[in-house]
Motif scaffolding. Sequence first.
Motif, PDB file in Angstrom:
ATOM      1  N   ASP A 485       0.796  -1.220   0.000  1.00  0.00           N
ATOM      2  CA  ASP A 485       0.000   0.000   0.000  1.00  0.00           C
ATOM      3  C   ASP A 485       0.827   1.267   0.000  1.00  0.00           C
ATOM      4  OD1 ASP A 485       0.091  -1.127   3.016  1.00  0.00           O
ATOM      5  OD2 ASP A 485       0.410   1.028   2.933  1.00  0.00           O
ATOM      6  N   ARG A 486       1.966   1.206   0.650  1.00  0.00           N
ATOM      7  CA  ARG A 486       2.680   2.459   0.909  1.00  0.00           C
ATOM      8  C   ARG A 486       2.939   3.245  -0.360  1.00  0.00           C
ATOM      9  NH1 ARG A 486       5.853   5.305   4.354  1.00  0.00           N
ATOM     10  NH2 ARG A 486       5.597   3.986   6.151  1.00  0.00           N
ATOM     11  N   GLU A 487       3.493   2.594  -1.328  1.00  0.00           N
ATOM     12  CA  GLU A 487       3.776   3.325  -2.557  1.00  0.00           C
ATOM     13  C   GLU A 487       3.011   2.728  -3.732  1.00  0.00           C
ATOM     14  OE1 GLU A 487       5.492   5.685  -1.584  1.00  0.00           O
ATOM     15  OE2 GLU A 487       6.842   4.931  -0.032  1.00  0.00           O
ATOM     16  N   ALA A 488       2.045   1.884  -3.429  1.00  0.00           N
ATOM     17  CA  ALA A 488       1.364   1.226  -4.533  1.00  0.00           C
ATOM     18  C   ALA A 488       0.680   2.261  -5.407  1.00  0.00           C
ATOM     19  CB  ALA A 488       0.345   0.237  -4.007  1.00  0.00           C
ATOM     20  N   ALA A 707      15.265   4.909  -5.072  1.00  0.00           N
ATOM     21  CA  ALA A 707      15.911   5.871  -4.173  1.00  0.00           C
ATOM     22  C   ALA A 707      14.925   6.351  -3.104  1.00  0.00           C
ATOM     23  CB  ALA A 707      16.450   7.055  -4.976  1.00  0.00           C
ATOM     24  N   HIS A 708      13.696   6.548  -3.509  1.00  0.00           N
ATOM     25  CA  HIS A 708      12.659   6.950  -2.548  1.00  0.00           C
ATOM     26  C   HIS A 708      12.442   5.839  -1.511  1.00  0.00           C
ATOM     27  CE1 HIS A 708       8.673   8.724  -1.337  1.00  0.00           C
ATOM     28  NE2 HIS A 708       8.458   7.447  -1.045  1.00  0.00           N
ATOM     29  N   GLU A 709      12.309   4.621  -1.995  1.00  0.00           N
ATOM     30  CA  GLU A 709      12.056   3.498  -1.080  1.00  0.00           C
ATOM     31  C   GLU A 709      13.182   3.341  -0.065  1.00  0.00           C
ATOM     32  OE1 GLU A 709       9.312   1.665  -0.832  1.00  0.00           O
ATOM     33  OE2 GLU A 709       8.427   2.888  -2.410  1.00  0.00           O
ATOM     34  N   ALA A 711      15.255   5.542   0.960  1.00  0.00           N
ATOM     35  CA  ALA A 711      15.309   6.681   1.885  1.00  0.00           C
ATOM     36  C   ALA A 711      14.374   6.478   3.077  1.00  0.00           C
ATOM     37  CB  ALA A 711      14.951   7.976   1.152  1.00  0.00           C
ATOM     38  N   HIS A 712      13.384   5.620   2.916  1.00  0.00           N
ATOM     39  CA  HIS A 712      12.454   5.380   4.027  1.00  0.00           C
ATOM     40  C   HIS A 712      13.123   4.700   5.217  1.00  0.00           C
ATOM     41  CE1 HIS A 712       8.685   6.984   2.816  1.00  0.00           C
ATOM     42  NE2 HIS A 712       8.526   6.211   1.766  1.00  0.00           N
ATOM     43  N   GLN A 713      14.284   4.058   5.019  1.00  0.00           N
ATOM     44  CA  GLN A 713      14.972   3.510   6.189  1.00  0.00           C
ATOM     45  C   GLN A 713      15.272   4.636   7.178  1.00  0.00           C
ATOM     46  OE1 GLN A 713      15.579   0.100   6.824  1.00  0.00           O
ATOM     47  NE2 GLN A 713      14.184   0.002   5.083  1.00  0.00           N
ATOM     48  N   SER A 730       7.865  11.734   6.501  1.00  0.00           N
ATOM     49  CA  SER A 730       8.264  10.467   5.888  1.00  0.00           C
ATOM     50  C   SER A 730       8.341  10.593   4.362  1.00  0.00           C
ATOM     51  CB  SER A 730       7.253   9.387   6.288  1.00  0.00           C
ATOM     52  OG  SER A 730       7.427   8.230   5.534  1.00  0.00           O
ATOM     53  N   GLU A 731       7.236  10.928   3.744  1.00  0.00           N
ATOM     54  CA  GLU A 731       7.176  10.901   2.272  1.00  0.00           C
ATOM     55  C   GLU A 731       7.914  12.068   1.627  1.00  0.00           C
ATOM     56  OE1 GLU A 731       6.439   8.360   0.950  1.00  0.00           O
ATOM     57  OE2 GLU A 731       5.077   7.294   2.293  1.00  0.00           O
ATOM     58  N   GLY A 732       7.817  13.235   2.232  1.00  0.00           N
ATOM     59  CA  GLY A 732       8.454  14.415   1.653  1.00  0.00           C
ATOM     60  C   GLY A 732       9.975  14.324   1.740  1.00  0.00           C
ATOM     61  N   VAL A 791       1.758  15.586  -0.681  1.00  0.00           N
ATOM     62  CA  VAL A 791       2.587  15.140   0.446  1.00  0.00           C
ATOM     63  C   VAL A 791       3.978  14.707  -0.027  1.00  0.00           C
ATOM     64  CG1 VAL A 791       2.773  13.446   2.319  1.00  0.00           C
ATOM     65  CG2 VAL A 791       0.603  14.577   1.876  1.00  0.00           C
ATOM     66  N   TYR A 792       4.074  14.115  -1.214  1.00  0.00           N
ATOM     67  CA  TYR A 792       5.399  13.724  -1.716  1.00  0.00           C
ATOM     68  C   TYR A 792       6.083  14.918  -2.396  1.00  0.00           C
ATOM     69  CZ  TYR A 792       4.277   8.622  -1.533  1.00  0.00           C
ATOM     70  OH  TYR A 792       3.949   7.346  -1.165  1.00  0.00           O
ATOM     71  N   ASN A 793       5.425  15.418  -3.440  1.00  0.00           N
ATOM     72  CA  ASN A 793       6.138  16.344  -4.325  1.00  0.00           C
ATOM     73  C   ASN A 793       6.204  17.767  -3.788  1.00  0.00           C
ATOM     74  OD1 ASN A 793       6.568  14.245  -6.014  1.00  0.00           O
ATOM     75  ND2 ASN A 793       5.076  14.840  -7.574  1.00  0.00           N
TER      76      ASN A 793
HETATM   77 ZN   LIG Z   1       7.220   6.576   0.345  1.00  0.00          ZN
END
Ligand SMILES: [Zn+2]
Length: 971
Positions: A485-488, A707-709, A711-713, A730-732, A791-793
């Motif tokens: 779900d997170r980035e689906a 790279a986005h994924e 970075a979530h660590q 988190s997302e930004g 929220v992301y961009n």
């Molecule tokens: Zn994400």
Amino acid sequence: MRAYSRPPGALTARVAVRAWGWLALLMLALAGPRVASSQPDEALSAVLLRLEQVLVSGQPDEYLALASPSADRDAAQKFAAANIVAGTTHAAVRERERTPIPAASEQAAGVRLIIDVLTEQGDRGTVSTWRLDLEPAPAANGAKTPEIARPPQDASTAPAPETPVDAWRIRDQDRLSRVEGLYRLRLDRSRQYLAKGLRIHAEDLTLSVHDGVAHMAATESGATALVIVGRGEMEFSPAPAAEKGQVELFAGRETLRTRFERAFVRVNPSDLRNRLTPHRFRPAGGLDTSALAKAQEFFDSQIDISFSLDLSDLSRDTWSLVPSIGDFLVDVDTERFDTLTYTRSQGDPEDISLFDRGRRKNIAVYASATRLARQGRSYDHAARLDYDVYRYDVDVSISPDRAWIEGRTGIDLRVRSYALSALTLRLAETLVVRSVVADGFGRLLTLRVRGQNSFIVNFPAPVPRGEWVTLQIFYSGRLPPQTLDREAIVLGPPPEIMPQELDGPLFEPEPRSLYSNRSYWYPQSTVSEFARARLRLSVPTGLGVVASGVLAPGGATTTPDPSGGEARHTYVFEATQPLRYLSVLVSRFADVTTRVVAKTGRRDRDAPPARSGVYYDAVSLDIVANPRQVGRARALGDRAAEILGFYQSLLRDAPYPRLTLAAVDDVLPGGHSPAYLGIVNQPTLPTVLSWRNDPVNFDNFPDFFLAHELAHQYWGQAVGWQNYHEQWISEGFAQFFALVYAEHSRDRRTWIRILQQMRRSVLQRPDQGPIWLGYRLGHLESDSRVFRAIVYNKSALMLHMLRQWLGDEVFFRALRRFYDEARFRRVGTEDVRRVFEAESDSQLERFFERWVYDDQIPRIRMTWRVASQETAGANATRLEHSVGNPPRDSGQAPTQSTDGVQRVVRVRIEQVGETFDLPLTVRLQYTSGEREHVLLRLEKPITNVQLRLKGDLRDVHVDPDDISLVEVVSR
Ligand SMILES: [Zn+2]
């Protein structure tokens, strides 16, 4: 009676439930199996049947007749006096658990029963859990061999028991927990009141009844439910600007107005007069039977949805709790929108909500004026928890073919509230809680919150602050796996393309089962707090497991299936670094590579500060893949290693010492990034679907996603967010990290195109609300692209602007400090602001106010003219620092114009709307074809700047690369 006028504190377990987007209305059910796990036993059933009769008799002395001669008579008497009360009209007793008690030196062998008991005094009920220790009655001693007999019958219909009752006597007893103040509410059909002119008030809500009647349902303290039937008008007008925006999206106007025909009110009886004017009702002259029928129908449809308790096999009736003082709910049967529900809920940091029942959407959720004044805009859900979880010990077996989970979870927690009498845990509704046991308390009463993936554990006595409690929860059930779900990527309309029309290899993706943050596959805190964990996971042989934590040395162990089925593989994972939630992915895997990734050689400009906690300067990267993905996964590993090395150099840390990256089959792109884990779909279909138009798909840089994924660590896992408003942290930040990586690893053109695409995605979605709305962006329209765009961009662009505003050196130093301070904590926008202000020695309040809390975009108008000399009056600073790879200004600009006179260009930029803090690039275009880029600092309504010209000027462009979040009104 105060004790009855409010539900036990524990039952107001609303707090975190709504944070996930669902209305938190209480609906509880007795957890635990409906049928006793043991075989029915006639002699034991007879004791319980007799107990029901004793309860109804209301005579404590009769209980003593059930006691064994060896029982402590005083204790039995006390117990009876406390639990057998006069006026009991009905009682139900159900066995939940039975364990043998072995014979001891002076005691015969016995049996221990755990029973749930419902007693009713008219329409008032109490439910409790008892422990009974039974031993054979003296006369029957030795003679009794319990037969397997008919199942226990209901006390009211069963014939009076005869001989078997004497087979067992009660040796000892204890009440483990009790929930009081339950009511079987009935609409008073005999009294109809006039409702004409009636007004119902709550903050930002008014219901005006033009004409109609009202019926009530009451407890002994007064009316707690009210049904109005007639003609009325509802008006809801939220105070916060962002909520007005959401109401406008929902209803077309900032104030929601609609006519209604029926309303159902739940309130504490002592609050009724605060909610109604006038608060006295005049009886209607005659009985309008048609209105009564409508009232009854609405009452019946709403009564068990909120504040209700499902007692499972103890009672078929609906049992209701009385709302706490200050809590309030009204379901309004509206003309325009079906049923809308307004609630005031003291237990929530955002205590006002308006909910669309039919579509299950939150229209408005916010803090009331008084609460806002008290708590401010920021709050942390975890700060309101009654307990802190320190460690999870999950021991479950997973059977993917049946989507079945079974096992035990241990939770080490520490009480944080003054006295904890009950606590709420989250667990998927389909998983049945078999039992909950606590050290020192034994088995505990549990109640299910219906429809909400939660249950409540009641303690027999309050546990004081600071105490440690270890709970063991046994559970099992069917649980479908979750999607990534997170980035689906949510497809727009279902694709019309049939698989055979598509090019490329087609195959069935390898089956996989993911249980993670949305599954509630193990009992957990209602807030994703940081905790450590150990997972012991068993799966059928042939399947592999990747999960949160480091796999114990030696890998899987093989154990025979206890029920004689196939052998199983058991994997143990240890998570020694704190993490927010636990995840497991079960599939068929091949090991691809393992390597150690250290940070890349970026020179630190400043010495690392003294830091506490465990930091790692390298991470072990394991790549696993579904068998078909092995080839591609090798290359994936190379790219992941490069990205991770870069991130480690940015932050001088790897928060988790190991990262397992799983490449899985899927038709579409997607990913999921829990701590210690990365799951990346390897799309099998050409990406011709609407993914193309998604705000976070960057065609020109496919690794952006990876790279986005990764970075979530850091962002989202090591650094947590306080509540849904803060999800941009988190997302930004993850999106911004991917952006910085793109800049680092690709040419400027690629990087600019990513920025352009981000900007477009934001500007295409005006008026959707601020970053601060979190998951609610796009929620009303069910369009998750809105969420990703904002929220992301928008967040990533905002961080990019902050970087321009402060300069690279200050920005990255502040970023590192923020990371260090926020690591393994839950933080919010105000924490970001505080650190960046401290590190840059500047005020950033307005910067965050505009960009995070507000949804406006700066509108600017620019004019320029060339003058032959400089004058006073310029008020803008040119931001001297360069950011990233500065645009290469073409050629060598001459130092003076050809005629030898120093010329300047006076640029005037007006912020037409609200004034923003905005870094903005202007480009001077010379007649010679040369260009010069200047980064300006806008912070006033009008900015004047003079720039020395290096030649004959042809034109001036604002934001020449189209990457700034501005709207240029006209030249
Ligand atoms: Zn994400």
